[in-house]
Design an enzyme around this catalytic site. Sequence first.
Site, PDB file in Angstrom:
ATOM      1  N   TYR A   1       0.820  -1.213   0.000  1.00 46.92           N
ATOM      2  CA  TYR A   1       0.000   0.000   0.000  1.00 46.92           C
ATOM      3  C   TYR A   1       0.855   1.265   0.000  1.00 46.92           C
ATOM      4  O   TYR A   1       0.402   2.324  -0.420  1.00 46.92           O
ATOM      5  CB  TYR A   1      -0.927   0.042   1.227  1.00 46.92           C
ATOM      6  CG  TYR A   1      -2.051  -0.971   1.203  1.00 46.92           C
ATOM      7  CD1 TYR A   1      -2.194  -1.866   0.159  1.00 46.92           C
ATOM      8  CD2 TYR A   1      -2.982  -1.024   2.234  1.00 46.92           C
ATOM      9  CE1 TYR A   1      -3.212  -2.795   0.137  1.00 46.92           C
ATOM     10  CE2 TYR A   1      -4.017  -1.949   2.220  1.00 46.92           C
ATOM     11  CZ  TYR A   1      -4.115  -2.837   1.167  1.00 46.92           C
ATOM     12  OH  TYR A   1      -5.138  -3.746   1.149  1.00 46.92           O
TER      13      TYR A   1
ATOM     14  N   LYS B   1       3.469 -15.204   2.813  1.00 48.40           N
ATOM     15  CA  LYS B   1       3.542 -15.995   1.576  1.00 48.40           C
ATOM     16  C   LYS B   1       5.028 -16.232   1.305  1.00 48.40           C
ATOM     17  O   LYS B   1       5.572 -15.866   0.249  1.00 48.40           O
ATOM     18  CB  LYS B   1       2.831 -15.218   0.443  1.00 48.40           C
ATOM     19  CG  LYS B   1       2.651 -15.978  -0.848  1.00 48.40           C
ATOM     20  CD  LYS B   1       1.577 -17.041  -0.808  1.00 48.40           C
ATOM     21  CE  LYS B   1       1.569 -17.834  -2.099  1.00 48.40           C
ATOM     22  NZ  LYS B   1       0.672 -19.007  -2.060  1.00 48.40           N
TER      23      LYS B   1
ATOM     24  N   ASP C   1      -2.773 -18.297   1.570  1.00 47.93           N
ATOM     25  CA  ASP C   1      -3.843 -19.025   0.866  1.00 47.93           C
ATOM     26  C   ASP C   1      -4.431 -20.106   1.767  1.00 47.93           C
ATOM     27  O   ASP C   1      -5.646 -20.240   1.908  1.00 47.93           O
ATOM     28  CB  ASP C   1      -3.348 -19.589  -0.487  1.00 47.93           C
ATOM     29  CG  ASP C   1      -1.957 -20.215  -0.443  1.00 47.93           C
ATOM     30  OD1 ASP C   1      -1.318 -20.186   0.630  1.00 47.93           O
ATOM     31  OD2 ASP C   1      -1.512 -20.745  -1.481  1.00 47.93           O
TER      32      ASP C   1
ATOM     33  N   ASP D   1      -5.812  -6.909   5.596  1.00 49.37           N
ATOM     34  CA  ASP D   1      -6.994  -6.218   5.069  1.00 49.37           C
ATOM     35  C   ASP D   1      -8.004  -7.254   4.543  1.00 49.37           C
ATOM     36  O   ASP D   1      -9.190  -7.249   4.896  1.00 49.37           O
ATOM     37  CB  ASP D   1      -6.535  -5.270   3.942  1.00 49.37           C
ATOM     38  CG  ASP D   1      -7.612  -4.316   3.482  1.00 49.37           C
ATOM     39  OD1 ASP D   1      -8.742  -4.373   4.006  1.00 49.37           O
ATOM     40  OD2 ASP D   1      -7.329  -3.494   2.586  1.00 49.37           O
TER      41      ASP D   1
ATOM     42  N   ASP E   1     -11.835  -8.857   6.433  1.00 48.47           N
ATOM     43  CA  ASP E   1     -13.182  -8.854   5.844  1.00 48.47           C
ATOM     44  C   ASP E   1     -13.738 -10.279   5.829  1.00 48.47           C
ATOM     45  O   ASP E   1     -14.923 -10.510   6.089  1.00 48.47           O
ATOM     46  CB  ASP E   1     -13.156  -8.309   4.397  1.00 48.47           C
ATOM     47  CG  ASP E   1     -13.312  -6.791   4.323  1.00 48.47           C
ATOM     48  OD1 ASP E   1     -12.861  -6.095   5.261  1.00 48.47           O
ATOM     49  OD2 ASP E   1     -13.884  -6.289   3.332  1.00 48.47           O
TER      50      ASP E   1
HETATM   51  N1  LIG Z   1     -11.422   2.601   6.047  1.00 50.13           N
HETATM   52  C1  LIG Z   1     -12.127   2.998   5.021  1.00 50.13           C
HETATM   53  O1  LIG Z   1     -12.560   4.127   4.993  1.00 50.13           O
HETATM   54  C2  LIG Z   1     -12.401   2.059   3.918  1.00 50.13           C
HETATM   55  C3  LIG Z   1     -12.867   2.546   2.725  1.00 50.13           C
HETATM   56  N2  LIG Z   1     -13.214   1.698   1.716  1.00 50.13           N
HETATM   57  C4  LIG Z   1     -13.807   2.333   0.530  1.00 50.13           C
HETATM   58  O2  LIG Z   1     -15.231   2.196   0.622  1.00 50.13           O
HETATM   59  C5  LIG Z   1     -15.799   2.166  -0.696  1.00 50.13           C
HETATM   60  C6  LIG Z   1     -16.694   0.957  -0.849  1.00 50.13           C
HETATM   61  O3  LIG Z   1     -15.895  -0.220  -0.788  1.00 50.13           O
HETATM   62  P1  LIG Z   1     -16.458  -1.698  -0.820  1.00 50.13           P
HETATM   63  O4  LIG Z   1     -15.421  -2.534  -1.445  1.00 50.13           O
HETATM   64  O5  LIG Z   1     -17.832  -1.708  -1.373  1.00 50.13           O
HETATM   65  O6  LIG Z   1     -16.480  -2.171   0.739  1.00 50.13           O
HETATM   66  P2  LIG Z   1     -17.502  -1.792   1.887  1.00 50.13           P
HETATM   67  O7  LIG Z   1     -16.916  -2.332   3.133  1.00 50.13           O
HETATM   68  O8  LIG Z   1     -17.841  -0.359   1.879  1.00 50.13           O
HETATM   69  O9  LIG Z   1     -18.833  -2.616   1.517  1.00 50.13           O
HETATM   70  C7  LIG Z   1     -18.801  -4.007   1.226  1.00 50.13           C
HETATM   71  C8  LIG Z   1     -20.212  -4.593   1.339  1.00 50.13           C
HETATM   72  O10 LIG Z   1     -20.558  -4.662   2.728  1.00 50.13           O
HETATM   73  C9  LIG Z   1     -21.737  -3.922   3.001  1.00 50.13           C
HETATM   74  N3  LIG Z   1     -21.531  -3.197   4.271  1.00 50.13           N
HETATM   75  C10 LIG Z   1     -20.419  -2.517   4.629  1.00 50.13           C
HETATM   76  N4  LIG Z   1     -20.596  -1.966   5.835  1.00 50.13           N
HETATM   77  C11 LIG Z   1     -21.834  -2.283   6.246  1.00 50.13           C
HETATM   78  C12 LIG Z   1     -22.595  -1.986   7.404  1.00 50.13           C
HETATM   79  N5  LIG Z   1     -22.118  -1.232   8.417  1.00 50.13           N
HETATM   80  N6  LIG Z   1     -23.853  -2.457   7.492  1.00 50.13           N
HETATM   81  C13 LIG Z   1     -24.349  -3.213   6.500  1.00 50.13           C
HETATM   82  N7  LIG Z   1     -23.691  -3.544   5.374  1.00 50.13           N
HETATM   83  C14 LIG Z   1     -22.430  -3.076   5.248  1.00 50.13           C
HETATM   84  C15 LIG Z   1     -21.884  -2.957   1.827  1.00 50.13           C
HETATM   85  O11 LIG Z   1     -23.234  -2.587   1.642  1.00 50.13           O
HETATM   86  C16 LIG Z   1     -21.282  -3.741   0.673  1.00 50.13           C
HETATM   87  O12 LIG Z   1     -22.251  -4.572   0.101  1.00 50.13           O
HETATM   88  C17 LIG Z   1     -14.609   2.171  -1.655  1.00 50.13           C
HETATM   89  O13 LIG Z   1     -14.415   3.484  -2.090  1.00 50.13           O
HETATM   90  C18 LIG Z   1     -13.445   1.701  -0.796  1.00 50.13           C
HETATM   91  O14 LIG Z   1     -12.203   2.156  -1.264  1.00 50.13           O
HETATM   92  C19 LIG Z   1     -13.156   0.340   1.848  1.00 50.13           C
HETATM   93  C20 LIG Z   1     -12.689  -0.188   3.018  1.00 50.13           C
HETATM   94  C21 LIG Z   1     -12.234   0.612   4.120  1.00 50.13           C
HETATM   95  C1  LIG Z   2      -9.303   2.320   2.057  1.00 53.53           C
HETATM   96  C2  LIG Z   2      -8.533   1.044   2.119  1.00 53.53           C
HETATM   97  C3  LIG Z   2      -7.176   1.312   1.633  1.00 53.53           C
HETATM   98  C4  LIG Z   2      -8.433   0.515   3.486  1.00 53.53           C
HETATM   99  C5  LIG Z   2      -9.129  -0.751   3.822  1.00 53.53           C
HETATM  100  O1  LIG Z   2      -9.758  -1.443   3.056  1.00 53.53           O
HETATM  101  C6  LIG Z   2      -9.056  -1.125   5.206  1.00 53.53           C
HETATM  102  O2  LIG Z   2      -8.262  -0.574   5.956  1.00 53.53           O
HETATM  103  O3  LIG Z   2      -9.767  -2.060   5.593  1.00 53.53           O
HETATM  104 MG   LIG Z   3     -10.466  -3.288   4.063  1.00 57.95          MG
END
Ligand SMILES: NC(=O)C1=CN([C@@H]2O[C@H](COP(=O)(O)OP(=O)(O)OC[C@H]3O[C@@H](n4cnc5c(N)ncnc54)[C@H](O)[C@@H]3O)[C@@H](O)[C@H]2O)C=CC1
Ligand SMILES: CC(C)CC(=O)C(=O)O
Ligand SMILES: [Mg+2]
Length: 351
Positions: free
Chosen positions: A135, A185, A217, A241, A245
Amino acid sequence: MKIAVFAGDGIGPEVTEQAVRVLQHLPLPLSLLVGDVGGYAYQRHGHPLPEETLACAAEADAILFGAVGDPRYDQLDRHLRPEQAVLGLRKALGLFANLRPAKMFGGMESASALKPAIAGAIDLLIVRELNGDIYFGKKGTERTASGLRRGYDVMSYDESEVRRIAIIGFEAARKRQGRLCSIDKANVLETSQLWRDVVIETGQDYPDVTLSHLYVDNAAMQLVRDPGQFDVIVTGNLFGDILSDQASMCVGSIGLLASASLGERATEHGTFGLYEPIHGSAPDIAGMGIANPLAAILSAADLLRHSLRQAAAADQVERAVAATLRDGVLGRDLGGDASTSQIGDAVLERL
Ligand SMILES: NC(=O)C1=CN([C@@H]2O[C@H](COP(=O)(O)OP(=O)(O)OC[C@H]3O[C@@H](n4cnc5c(N)ncnc54)[C@H](O)[C@@H]3O)[C@@H](O)[C@H]2O)C=CC1
Ligand SMILES: CC(C)CC(=O)C(=O)O
Ligand SMILES: [Mg+2]
């Protein structure tokens, strides 16, 4: 006790609102500072992590973070994308240790993606390195000699980065069941071979901790086959990360997993940290009032515990969350129909 609240984008503000309600319900002298991050900050300031927000973070004892990410800005230069706010804060504030517990709450066994008998045994902690790896390595795009576009991201770790996170992993294992599994890995990657060597060296100071190693893996498979075998997992930024999930679905939903990002800075009240759900901004459900706020609320409990030394208040919040789930107040992610604010109400009633 000053808490900086950076709610961000998408469901970030919705879930953070409920976590703030919980904090404000407690009889603690908390003052809340608000800062802009992510796409919201880009819209207002032309940058996802403005100077004002960094100044606000510097003034606070802890940060409560929502989520960032907005598809409207996906085509921006990488440095201006909303996600840079969270990456930038973690790096600028030296928050290298990301603790992501995945524990089965009572009553959630049937919501797990696993069979209830397997799901019931889950109580693990993922210790994810947060300031290095692919990252933060050199990245770019270029043209090959034949004119093709080529993208690259360099994965690298030096031994001091591995050692300091290994120590966090061993110390955590020592306080729990004494088992640390390092995930890498090493059969393919130089960074992973170094990782494994340094973890083994660090382990010499922890003869009371049983150290094991898995390739990532196999680890992904084992997490689904028998998650009860894990106590503490220590791993790099990318693998941690992804695996966290995955772990979230083993205990029911990504809407349940909190995280604490810690470094070395001490404040008057404890260790400075950033606290956020492991999920992102969930654009697919943003604005619908159906996001599960429990990960954000549990992140607030972590904040009370690590940064404000308010263990009793943290326990109280965690018990209220457990009772909310046990009583069947569930969001759509867990097969129920409670809204974001109804789940927040239920936690407050049980506090
Ligand atoms: N730390 C952060 O701010 C993070 C930001 N992101 C960003 O968020 C955006 C969306 O990323 P995605 O890959 O879609 O991952 P996401 O974690 O936002 O969502 C994945 C799935 O889980 C569901 N979900 C997530 N949180 C939920 C909650 N509290 N309650 C119910 N359902 C929930 C969503 O509706 C979606 O279907 C992207 O722009 C990504 O880069 C992703 C992970 C971490
Ligand atoms: C916005 C991403 C770089 C971060 C992520 O997916 C996380 O920290 O879980
Ligand atoms: Mg993440």
